[in-house]
Write a protein that holds these residues in place. Structure first.
Motif, PDB file in Angstrom:
ATOM      1  N   ILE A  89       0.849  -1.207   0.000  1.00 26.50           N
ATOM      2  CA  ILE A  89       0.000   0.000   0.000  1.00 26.50           C
ATOM      3  C   ILE A  89       0.880   1.251   0.000  1.00 26.50           C
ATOM      4  N   ILE A  90       1.915   1.247   0.855  1.00 29.16           N
ATOM      5  CA  ILE A  90       2.821   2.410   0.944  1.00 29.16           C
ATOM      6  C   ILE A  90       3.511   2.633  -0.408  1.00 29.16           C
ATOM      7  N   ASN A  91       3.960   1.534  -1.028  1.00 31.72           N
ATOM      8  CA  ASN A  91       4.626   1.655  -2.335  1.00 31.72           C
ATOM      9  C   ASN A  91       3.685   2.200  -3.401  1.00 31.72           C
ATOM     10  N   SER A  92       2.427   1.729  -3.377  1.00 38.91           N
ATOM     11  CA  SER A  92       1.489   2.203  -4.404  1.00 38.91           C
ATOM     12  C   SER A  92       1.120   3.665  -4.161  1.00 38.91           C
ATOM     13  N   MET A  93       1.157   4.093  -2.885  1.00 39.87           N
ATOM     14  CA  MET A  93       0.809   5.494  -2.579  1.00 39.87           C
ATOM     15  C   MET A  93       1.900   6.457  -3.026  1.00 39.87           C
ATOM     16  N   SER A  94       3.139   5.965  -3.057  1.00 38.46           N
ATOM     17  CA  SER A  94       4.233   6.863  -3.462  1.00 38.46           C
ATOM     18  C   SER A  94       4.079   7.257  -4.933  1.00 38.46           C
ATOM     19  N   PRO A 112      -6.640   1.025   4.712  1.00 39.19           N
ATOM     20  CA  PRO A 112      -6.256  -0.037   5.655  1.00 39.19           C
ATOM     21  C   PRO A 112      -5.816  -1.298   4.912  1.00 39.19           C
ATOM     22  N   VAL A 113      -5.098  -2.157   5.632  1.00 40.78           N
ATOM     23  CA  VAL A 113      -4.755  -3.481   5.101  1.00 40.78           C
ATOM     24  C   VAL A 113      -6.024  -4.333   5.218  1.00 40.78           C
TER      25      VAL A 113
END
Length: 318
Positions: free
Chosen positions: A83-88, A97-98
């Motif tokens: 999720i963090i990678n896709s948000m970057s 959320p997960v």
């Protein structure tokens, strides 16, 4: 008992099944299977991933409770990392959320929900995770999806509590496990042959060819061009027509199938639109309306008749 289980003090072997989309499975497997190998080694749990080219896959985690919790923690943190990678790469500001989907035998869902929803409310409040139990069973199974979402820590706490409930209330009766269906490949009919499309290739499909040829014998129709897909629900020839059948009420179930599985198969294989009228009071029959090209209609009729024949004779449809 509860604290012992959640600390993994009891050496109880549990099996937890997860339902994942292909992309999620790819993330768990990792390059050349490295991620899942690392998860297996570090958690000590057995992690099996169902085969197949299905849009959904089942991930089965088996082992002592503490091994299961470690495996879940690794999966939850891996999803958060994704999720963090896709948000970057996106402009989204709030972090979603997960989310994990467990597959739980329906006979255990009552204990998980608790009287008047008390247990599920307690789990939500004590862990901070969102928990939803699906109202319907998954197709062709006696299992339901339980969706958990939140931070990885909340999810891990939530899974621990769900495991406690599952250990205290074993499933009743036989469980029919959910098996995801392969993505239905498009089918084309050309030169009297049926082909299913797999990737860039058209693979001859003998079963469909046989049905297709039977349908052709019954109805004069315009031959289909190779480029015209007769599936799903698309009319193979421009002139769509309608055909009506009446079926006795006591046989309609074998046409519809459990949760509509059989009628959906017939719709997909024939490419016809099929509507079943509601039961009329005082009538012993139900009306079925089939719409499509002559070829689609006759194929749908053949498939419906084959279902009726197998039901009446108690034999497999020939």
């Amino acid at each position: 008992m509860e604290s012992k289980v959640s600390e993994g003090g009891l050496n109880v072997t549990l099996t937890i099944r997860l339902l994942m989309h292909g992309k999620e499975v790819g993330s768990i497997i990792g390059k050349k299977g490295e991620t899942v190998k690392k998860m297996r080694e570090e958690s000590g749990a057995r992690i099996n991933i169902s085969e197949g080219n299905c849009p959904e896959r089942i991930v089965t985690i088996t082992g002592p409770t503490d091994a299961i919790f470690k495996a879940f923690a690794m999966i939850a943190y891996k999803f958060e990392e994704d999720i963090i990678n896709s948000m970057s790469n996106s402009t989204a500001t709030s972090k979603p959320p997960v989310t994990l989907r467990l597959v739980v035998p329906a006979s255990q869902c009552g204990s998980l929900i608790g009287k008047g929803g008390s247990k599920i409310k307690e789990i939500r409040e004590s862990t901070g995770a969102q928990v939803q139990v699906a109202g319907d069973m998954l197709p062709n199974s006696t299992e339901r999806a339980v969706t958990i979402s939140g931070t990885p820590d909340a999810i891990i706490q939530c899974v621990k509590q769900i495991c406690v409930v599952m250990l205290e209330s074993p499933p009743k009766g036989a469980t029919i496990p959910y098996r995801p269906k392969p993505a239905s490949a498009p089918v084309i009919f050309a030169g009297g042959q049926a082909y299913s499309i797999q990737g860039q290739y058209a693979i001859p499909h003998p079963d469909l060819t046989k049905l297709h040829q039977l349908a052709m014998q019954q109805t004069p129709f315009t031959p289909l061009g190779q480029t015209t897909p007769a599936f799903p629900g698309m009319d193979a020839s421009p002139q769509a027509s309608t055909h009506e059948l009446t079926i006795p009420n006591d046989l309609i179930g074998c046409i519809i199938g459990r949760q509509g599985t059989k009628i959906n198969e017939i719709r997909q294989m024939s490419g016809a639109q099929i509507k079943i009228a509601s039961a009329m009071e005082g009538s012993a029959e139900r009306q079925i309306t089939i719409t499509g090209s002559p070829a689609n209609i006759s194929l749908a009729q053949y498939l419906i008749n084959a279902r009726l024949t197998s039901e009446v004779t108690g034999m497999g449809a020939l």
